[in-house]
Design a protein around this motif. Sequence first.
Motif, PDB file in Angstrom:
ATOM      1  N   MET A  11       3.754   3.983  -2.221  1.00 14.40           N
ATOM      2  CA  MET A  11       2.881   5.018  -2.747  1.00 14.40           C
ATOM      3  C   MET A  11       3.651   5.848  -3.768  1.00 14.40           C
ATOM      4  SD  MET A  11       0.924   8.093  -0.814  1.00 14.40           S
ATOM      5  CE  MET A  11       0.204   7.134   0.509  1.00 14.40           C
ATOM      6  N   GLU A  53       5.296  14.472   4.904  1.00 17.86           N
ATOM      7  CA  GLU A  53       5.455  13.198   4.196  1.00 17.86           C
ATOM      8  C   GLU A  53       6.411  12.281   4.942  1.00 17.86           C
ATOM      9  OE1 GLU A  53       3.606  12.399   1.779  1.00 17.86           O
ATOM     10  OE2 GLU A  53       2.787  14.357   1.221  1.00 17.86           O
ATOM     11  N   PHE A  92       5.361   8.819   6.661  1.00 17.88           N
ATOM     12  CA  PHE A  92       5.999   7.610   6.129  1.00 17.88           C
ATOM     13  C   PHE A  92       6.613   6.779   7.249  1.00 17.88           C
ATOM     14  CE2 PHE A  92       9.577   5.265   4.288  1.00 17.88           C
ATOM     15  CZ  PHE A  92       8.931   4.597   3.266  1.00 17.88           C
ATOM     16  N   LEU A 122       8.181   5.275  -1.005  1.00 15.19           N
ATOM     17  CA  LEU A 122       7.349   6.415  -1.396  1.00 15.19           C
ATOM     18  C   LEU A 122       8.096   7.199  -2.474  1.00 15.19           C
ATOM     19  CD1 LEU A 122       5.114   8.698  -0.838  1.00 15.19           C
ATOM     20  CD2 LEU A 122       6.750   9.619   0.812  1.00 15.19           C
TER      21      LEU A 122
END
Lengths: 82, 82, 146, 146
Positions: free
Chosen positions: D3, D16, D20, D76
Motif C-alpha cells: 500500500m 498503521e 500492517f 507499506l
Amino acid sequence: MLDVMYFAWVRERIGEPRETVATEAATVADLVEELKAREPRYEAAFADLSALRVALDQELSDFDAPLAGVREVAFFPPMTGG
Amino acid sequence: MLDVMYFAWVRERIGEPRETVATEAATVADLVEELKAREPRYEAAFADLSALRVALDQELSDFDAPLAGVREVAFFPPMTGG
Amino acid sequence: MPMIRVQSEPFSLGDEAEAFAKGRTDTGAVVTFTGIVRDTGGMARMEIEHYPGMTEKAISGIVDQAMDRWSLDDALVIHRYGSLAPGERIMMVATASRHRVAAFEAAEFLMDYLKSRAPFWKKEFGPDGAEWVAAKDEDEDALSRW
Amino acid sequence: MPMIRVQSEPFSLGDEAEAFAKGRTDTGAVVTFTGIVRDTGGMARMEIEHYPGMTEKAISGIVDQAMDRWSLDDALVIHRYGSLAPGERIMMVATASRHRVAAFEAAEFLMDYLKSRAPFWKKEFGPDGAEWVAAKDEDEDALSRW
C-alpha cells in the motif's frame, strides 16, 4: 556449595531445573566431570560440550573458567531468542 | 506543445508552477536553451544544470534525452524525500 | 532512558510504537522490529524458556552497547516467554536516533545480539511432537559484523 | 498487496504498524521506519512539496523492486506533503518478510530510494527565513550499495 541450573533440553535430560551441588571442582570442566561420574542422565546431558554454553553468576563464560567465588552456574544449549 | 513544470526553488525562480510551451526543441538541453533565451528568470533557474534534475512524462531522465513524443517535462532540484 | 521488558503477556505493537515515538522533537528516525511466530509446518504453538535474572542483565548490556555506539536517543526491548501461538508477537525492539542509518544499524545490532546472546530457548510443538529450535550458524556469524 | 499513500493529513504510527502486522502467520519479521521532523535550530515548520502523479509512480516502482528483490510478504509507504511542525511524522515505511535480514534490508532500501528518487522537496522555515533543504551527497551515495 554451588547453585547449578539447567535450561532447555539440558534441563530435560537432567530432569530438574536446578540443584545445589557440594563440590570442590576448580573449573567448570572439573564440575562437569564430577556430574558425569554421578549418573547416566548427566552423561547424556554433557555428552557433547561443544553443543553447550555455560554462564557463571549470570554472565556467559567458558568451560575452562575457574569456579572460585562463583555462586551460580548455568548450563544450556546455544540461545535462540529474538 | 509541451507541459513544462517546475518544483521547489526552480518553481520559485521561474515564478510559476507550470506552463505550456510551444517548441520544436529536439532534446531537453535544446528546450533549456530556448527558455534561457526568453527571460532572465529562466537564466537564473537554469544557470547550473548540474544542480537540476529533469523528468519526462514523470520518469527521471537526463538533459540529452530527446523530446519526441514527450508531453510533460518537469525541472526540479535533487529530491529530498524521506 | 531505554526500557527493557521481559514478560509472558502479549504486548501491543501499535501502542508500544506510538508511545515510543511520542513527543520527540530531536529524533529524526524511529525504527521498530517485531518478531512474529510463524506457522511453520502446522506448528500448534511455541514455548519460550528463559533464565530470569540473567535475561534482564544480558539484554541490558546489549542495549547499553547500542545506546553508546550509535548515540541513540532511546531504545526499547520487549521479549516474551511462555506459550505462544502462530501469529503472536514474540518480541520487539525500537530505536530512536537523529539519523536513519544509526536507527537501522542499532536495531539490527540489537536483534543480532538478542538472537544469540540473550538466554531464551524456543521449543516448537508440531504434528510430529516437540522440538527445541536449533541455533543457526548464520545467527552466530551475524555477530561478527559488529 | 503493498500500500502506498501520499497525503497531507497526519497518520498514526501505532494504528498503521498494528494494522500492517495484523493477521500474519507466515511473516516472521516486521520492520517499520518512521521519519520525524526534527527541531533543528529553532525551525518553526517545514513545508514539503511534491509532484502529484510522478510521486505515486516513483514510489510504486521502488516498492515493486523491494517486494521482488526480498520476496516480501508485504510493504507499506506513507509520505506526507504540506506543512509540518517539529515532532510531526513525515513518513513511514513498513516491510513484512519471513526473515529479519530481508525485512531490515528492504526497509533500508525503501528509505534510501525514497530519499533521493521520490519527487519530494523540503523547505525549512526558521528564525533566519526559509531555506530549501539541500540533497546530501551521502544520500545519493547510499544508493550504490543496492
